[in-house]
Design a protein around this motif. Structure first.
Motif, PDB file in Angstrom:
ATOM      1  N   ARG A 167       0.845  -1.203   0.000  1.00 26.05           N
ATOM      2  CA  ARG A 167       0.000   0.000   0.000  1.00 26.05           C
ATOM      3  C   ARG A 167       0.880   1.254   0.000  1.00 26.05           C
ATOM      4  O   ARG A 167       0.635   2.194  -0.755  1.00 26.05           O
ATOM      5  CB  ARG A 167      -0.929  -0.029   1.211  1.00 26.05           C
ATOM      6  CG  ARG A 167      -1.986   1.034   1.209  1.00 26.05           C
ATOM      7  CD  ARG A 167      -3.048   0.872   2.293  1.00 26.05           C
ATOM      8  NE  ARG A 167      -2.574   0.361   3.568  1.00 26.05           N
ATOM      9  CZ  ARG A 167      -2.874  -0.841   4.077  1.00 26.05           C
ATOM     10  NH1 ARG A 167      -3.661  -1.666   3.430  1.00 26.05           N
ATOM     11  NH2 ARG A 167      -2.403  -1.217   5.253  1.00 26.05           N
ATOM     12  N   GLY A 168       1.914   1.264   0.841  1.00 27.12           N
ATOM     13  CA  GLY A 168       2.801   2.427   0.930  1.00 27.12           C
ATOM     14  C   GLY A 168       3.570   2.693  -0.347  1.00 27.12           C
ATOM     15  O   GLY A 168       3.904   3.843  -0.649  1.00 27.12           O
ATOM     16  N   ALA A 169       3.849   1.648  -1.106  1.00 26.95           N
ATOM     17  CA  ALA A 169       4.599   1.800  -2.356  1.00 26.95           C
ATOM     18  C   ALA A 169       3.679   1.935  -3.567  1.00 26.95           C
ATOM     19  O   ALA A 169       4.164   2.062  -4.696  1.00 26.95           O
ATOM     20  CB  ALA A 169       5.529   0.600  -2.540  1.00 26.95           C
ATOM     21  N   GLY A 170       2.357   1.873  -3.349  1.00 34.10           N
ATOM     22  CA  GLY A 170       1.422   1.956  -4.466  1.00 34.10           C
ATOM     23  C   GLY A 170       1.464   0.737  -5.364  1.00 34.10           C
ATOM     24  O   GLY A 170       1.243   0.846  -6.569  1.00 34.10           O
ATOM     25  N   ARG A 171       1.746  -0.422  -4.773  1.00 31.84           N
ATOM     26  CA  ARG A 171       1.826  -1.671  -5.544  1.00 31.84           C
ATOM     27  C   ARG A 171       0.711  -2.616  -5.136  1.00 31.84           C
ATOM     28  O   ARG A 171       0.150  -2.493  -4.049  1.00 31.84           O
ATOM     29  CB  ARG A 171       3.175  -2.345  -5.297  1.00 31.84           C
ATOM     30  CG  ARG A 171       4.314  -1.509  -5.800  1.00 31.84           C
ATOM     31  CD  ARG A 171       5.620  -2.222  -5.739  1.00 31.84           C
ATOM     32  NE  ARG A 171       6.595  -1.412  -6.449  1.00 31.84           N
ATOM     33  CZ  ARG A 171       7.862  -1.370  -6.171  1.00 31.84           C
ATOM     34  NH1 ARG A 171       8.341  -2.116  -5.210  1.00 31.84           N
ATOM     35  NH2 ARG A 171       8.670  -0.613  -6.869  1.00 31.84           N
ATOM     36  N   ARG A 172       0.424  -3.558  -5.980  1.00 35.93           N
ATOM     37  CA  ARG A 172      -0.552  -4.586  -5.650  1.00 35.93           C
ATOM     38  C   ARG A 172       0.053  -5.538  -4.620  1.00 35.93           C
ATOM     39  O   ARG A 172       1.223  -5.909  -4.707  1.00 35.93           O
ATOM     40  CB  ARG A 172      -0.946  -5.373  -6.899  1.00 35.93           C
ATOM     41  CG  ARG A 172      -1.732  -4.535  -7.904  1.00 35.93           C
ATOM     42  CD  ARG A 172      -2.138  -5.314  -9.137  1.00 35.93           C
ATOM     43  NE  ARG A 172      -2.802  -6.551  -8.754  1.00 35.93           N
ATOM     44  CZ  ARG A 172      -2.664  -7.698  -9.413  1.00 35.93           C
ATOM     45  NH1 ARG A 172      -1.919  -7.765 -10.489  1.00 35.93           N
ATOM     46  NH2 ARG A 172      -3.304  -8.771  -9.001  1.00 35.93           N
ATOM     47  N   THR A 173      -0.738  -5.938  -3.660  1.00 31.36           N
ATOM     48  CA  THR A 173      -0.269  -6.852  -2.618  1.00 31.36           C
ATOM     49  C   THR A 173       0.241  -8.148  -3.225  1.00 31.36           C
ATOM     50  O   THR A 173       1.279  -8.666  -2.812  1.00 31.36           O
ATOM     51  CB  THR A 173      -1.393  -7.133  -1.602  1.00 31.36           C
ATOM     52  OG1 THR A 173      -1.791  -5.890  -1.015  1.00 31.36           O
ATOM     53  CG2 THR A 173      -0.942  -8.076  -0.512  1.00 31.36           C
ATOM     54  N   ALA A 174      -0.459  -8.687  -4.212  1.00 36.89           N
ATOM     55  CA  ALA A 174      -0.041  -9.941  -4.842  1.00 36.89           C
ATOM     56  C   ALA A 174       1.338  -9.809  -5.481  1.00 36.89           C
ATOM     57  O   ALA A 174       2.158 -10.734  -5.406  1.00 36.89           O
ATOM     58  CB  ALA A 174      -1.078 -10.391  -5.868  1.00 36.89           C
ATOM     59  N   ASP A 175       1.615  -8.667  -6.112  1.00 33.72           N
ATOM     60  CA  ASP A 175       2.933  -8.457  -6.726  1.00 33.72           C
ATOM     61  C   ASP A 175       4.017  -8.420  -5.663  1.00 33.72           C
ATOM     62  O   ASP A 175       5.091  -9.015  -5.831  1.00 33.72           O
ATOM     63  CB  ASP A 175       2.950  -7.148  -7.522  1.00 33.72           C
ATOM     64  CG  ASP A 175       2.027  -7.177  -8.725  1.00 33.72           C
ATOM     65  OD1 ASP A 175       1.664  -8.279  -9.195  1.00 33.72           O
ATOM     66  OD2 ASP A 175       1.656  -6.074  -9.191  1.00 33.72           O
ATOM     67  N   HIS A 176       3.749  -7.734  -4.575  1.00 30.20           N
ATOM     68  CA  HIS A 176       4.749  -7.630  -3.502  1.00 30.20           C
ATOM     69  C   HIS A 176       4.959  -8.995  -2.841  1.00 30.20           C
ATOM     70  O   HIS A 176       6.100  -9.376  -2.552  1.00 30.20           O
ATOM     71  CB  HIS A 176       4.310  -6.578  -2.487  1.00 30.20           C
ATOM     72  CG  HIS A 176       5.372  -6.164  -1.532  1.00 30.20           C
ATOM     73  ND1 HIS A 176       6.670  -5.880  -1.913  1.00 30.20           N
ATOM     74  CD2 HIS A 176       5.346  -5.988  -0.179  1.00 30.20           C
ATOM     75  CE1 HIS A 176       7.391  -5.547  -0.844  1.00 30.20           C
ATOM     76  NE2 HIS A 176       6.602  -5.612   0.215  1.00 30.20           N
ATOM     77  N   LEU A 177       3.882  -9.740  -2.638  1.00 23.12           N
ATOM     78  CA  LEU A 177       4.001 -11.080  -2.059  1.00 23.12           C
ATOM     79  C   LEU A 177       4.853 -11.973  -2.958  1.00 23.12           C
ATOM     80  O   LEU A 177       5.762 -12.660  -2.473  1.00 23.12           O
ATOM     81  CB  LEU A 177       2.622 -11.695  -1.838  1.00 23.12           C
ATOM     82  CG  LEU A 177       2.616 -13.139  -1.330  1.00 23.12           C
ATOM     83  CD1 LEU A 177       3.295 -13.241   0.040  1.00 23.12           C
ATOM     84  CD2 LEU A 177       1.182 -13.658  -1.267  1.00 23.12           C
TER      85      LEU A 177
END
Length: 133
Positions: free
Chosen positions: A77-87
């Motif tokens: 959320r803080g980086a403006g990315r999708r959670t699935a991508d970060h996971l």
């Protein structure tokens, strides 16, 4: 994020394929409190972190990766990315550690970042380092 198990399997498999490492890994998707306990016990840090890797000493078993889902959601959320991508990125990152990659020195860090970018491309996900400062 609904049912991340398939994504986790694909990210771990892509990381092992990238490195040529052979063996099994276990990925624990945990709450922040569980990862905080692991981080305290194994790294003497009294806070949750996004991902921890625990290499194994058993033949055919590379080790364990623990991911704090609350941290992952907040960072995404803080980086403006999708959670699935970060996971996917963090599972790949943890699996790379089990395959012998590290990021303590600048050259090692760059090598690991390039491997992560290739893995994410293979998964059809954005490069986590594009636009990073």
């Amino acid at each position: 994020m609904p049912r991340p198990e398939a994504l986790v399997r694909r990210a771990a498999a892509a990381a092992l394929e990238e490195t040529g490492a052979r063996g099994a890994i276990t990925v624990l998707l945990a709450d922040d409190a569980a990862v905080k306990r692991l981080n305290g016990r194994h790294r003497a840090k009294a806070k949750p972190t996004n991902v921890l890797s625990f290499p194994a000493e058993a033949p055919g078993y590379l080790g364990d990766v623990a991911v704090a889902l609350g941290v992952v959601r907040r960072e995404a959320r803080g980086a403006g990315r999708r959670t699935a991508d970060h996971l996917a990125h963090l599972v790949a990152h943890g699996a790379l550690h089990l395959a012998g990659y590290d990021h303590l020195a600048a050259g090692e860090a760059r090598r690991m970042e390039r491997a992560e970018a290739r893995i994410m491309r293979r998964l059809g996900r954005p490069n986590p380092w594009r636009g990073a400062t």
